[in-house]
Design a protein around this motif. Structure first.
Motif, PDB file in Angstrom:
ATOM      1  N   ASP A 150       0.831  -1.200   0.000  1.00 11.72           N
ATOM      2  CA  ASP A 150       0.000   0.000   0.000  1.00 11.72           C
ATOM      3  C   ASP A 150       0.873   1.261   0.000  1.00 11.72           C
ATOM      4  OD1 ASP A 150      -2.931   0.820   0.286  1.00 11.72           O
ATOM      5  OD2 ASP A 150      -2.000   1.998   1.879  1.00 11.72           O
ATOM      6  N   ARG A 151       1.905   1.274   0.800  1.00 10.47           N
ATOM      7  CA  ARG A 151       2.805   2.430   0.844  1.00 10.47           C
ATOM      8  C   ARG A 151       3.605   2.560  -0.443  1.00 10.47           C
ATOM      9  NH1 ARG A 151       4.566   1.002   7.005  1.00 10.47           N
ATOM     10  NH2 ARG A 151       2.859   2.087   8.069  1.00 10.47           N
ATOM     11  N   TYR A 152       3.986   1.427  -0.999  1.00  6.65           N
ATOM     12  CA  TYR A 152       4.721   1.438  -2.268  1.00  6.65           C
ATOM     13  C   TYR A 152       3.884   2.084  -3.370  1.00  6.65           C
ATOM     14  CZ  TYR A 152       6.660  -0.459  -6.608  1.00  6.65           C
ATOM     15  OH  TYR A 152       7.152  -0.599  -7.890  1.00  6.65           O
ATOM     16  N   MET A 153       2.616   1.682  -3.464  1.00  2.00           N
ATOM     17  CA  MET A 153       1.740   2.258  -4.489  1.00  2.00           C
ATOM     18  C   MET A 153       1.522   3.746  -4.248  1.00  2.00           C
ATOM     19  SD  MET A 153       1.035  -0.098  -6.646  1.00  2.00           S
ATOM     20  CE  MET A 153      -0.294   0.735  -7.522  1.00  2.00           C
ATOM     21  N   ALA A 154       1.390   4.159  -2.974  1.00  2.00           N
ATOM     22  CA  ALA A 154       1.141   5.568  -2.668  1.00  2.00           C
ATOM     23  C   ALA A 154       2.316   6.453  -3.051  1.00  2.00           C
ATOM     24  CB  ALA A 154       0.832   5.728  -1.181  1.00  2.00           C
TER      25      ALA A 154
END
Length: 296
Positions: free
Chosen positions: A130-134
């Motif tokens: 999730d953080r990677y995509m953000a």
């Protein structure tokens, strides 16, 4: 005594006949010549219980309280906190089984909870994704932000977790330890990749080589701390378990396994404390704002 090695917070169990005479050794007695790590492991598990349960309950309360202003990763943090609360309940039974009991029946319960904890890196991987995509793909992240795919992914992880824990509970599946080894290696590599890419993206996003926006600087420090915790908690089993054959059975059973899983299990306390430390400034700010409102 027949010994079966399994990948868990307790690697082996004794296969005792139904008409056991009671003169068989406990786990602690079988490692009486090298008990130091087992004692440290049990102490760490009880610290984990007394620290992890209130910390995870506080995380659940904070996420519930800020339901309307939650981050996209909170759904995974919530499920991880529930899993860790359940795991932190087992140290009394674990102490009894390791030190006092020779019956094999209670190991079924422990192996189920060990299996749940073994699967916790899957929720951590979801958080890292999730953080990677953000950070790396913000446009795609924004388009998917309000959809239900996170709930579906969390449900899928729970199904995998329960299936894995149930299979581990049986305790007699041939080469089942390879499932854990493959899962922990894949999850560890994925989390390291995501966090390194996030750190690189945040580091390169400043206007100059040594400059960074204060918000991104805080995010950079937080991801760096998370990366350090991932390495501290999950590197020992990743580094040592593939080389199990190179250790003597007693050393691996009484030393390596308890050291590796003691550190991994302690993540049940470190993870919520990290979340609470991140939320503390916001809570203080809300309190200050409430106080100022009352004064006015």
């Amino acid at each position: 005594m027949e010994v079966l090695y399994i990948n868990s917070s307790l690697l082996y169990i004794s296969h005792r006949p139904l008409n056991s005479t009671g003169d068989e050794q406990t786990v602690y007695e079988s490692c009486k010549d090298m008990p130091a790590i087992i004692i440290c492991y049990l102490v760490l598990q009880f610290i984990n219980m007394f620290l992890g349960i209130p910390a995870n309950l506080m995380v659940l309360w904070l996420i519930h309280k800020r339901k309307g202003d939650s981050s996209t990763s909170d759904i995974y943090i919530l499920h991880l906190a529930v899993l860790d609360v359940l795991f932190c309940l087992i140290p009394p039974l674990e102490l009894a089984n390791i030190v006092f009991l020779t019956t094999s029946s209670t190991w079924y319960v422990l192996r189920f909870f060990y299996g749940m904890k073994d699967s916790s890196p899957l929720f951590l991987s979801c958080i890292c994704l999730d953080r990677y995509m953000a950070v790396v793909h913000p446009i795609t992240f924004t388009e998917l932000k309000d959809r239900q795919h996170r709930a579906v992914l969390a449900l899928a992880v729970w199904l995998i977790t329960l299936a894995y824990a149930s299979a581990k509970c049986v305790g007699n599946i041939v080469n089942f330890e390879k499932v854990f080894t493959g899962m922990i290696l894949a999850a560890f590599a994925f989390m390291i990749f995501c966090n390194i890419v996030i750190l690189w993206a945040l580091r390169q996003s400043g206007p100059g080589r040594d400059e960074m926006h204060p918000v991104k600087k805080r995010a950079f420090k937080m991801v760096l701390i998370i990366l350090a915790i991932i390495v501290f908690n999950y590197f020992p089993p990743v580094a040592l378990f593939p080389f199990q054959v190179y250790f003597s059975p007693d050393v691996f059973r009484c030393y390596i396994h308890y050291l590796s899983f003691g550190l991994m299990d302690f993540s049940s306390s470190i993870q919520p404390l990290l979340y609470l430390s991140r939320e503390k400034p916001m809570c203080c700010l809300n309190c200050c704002q409430s106080g100022a409102t009352q004064i006015q």
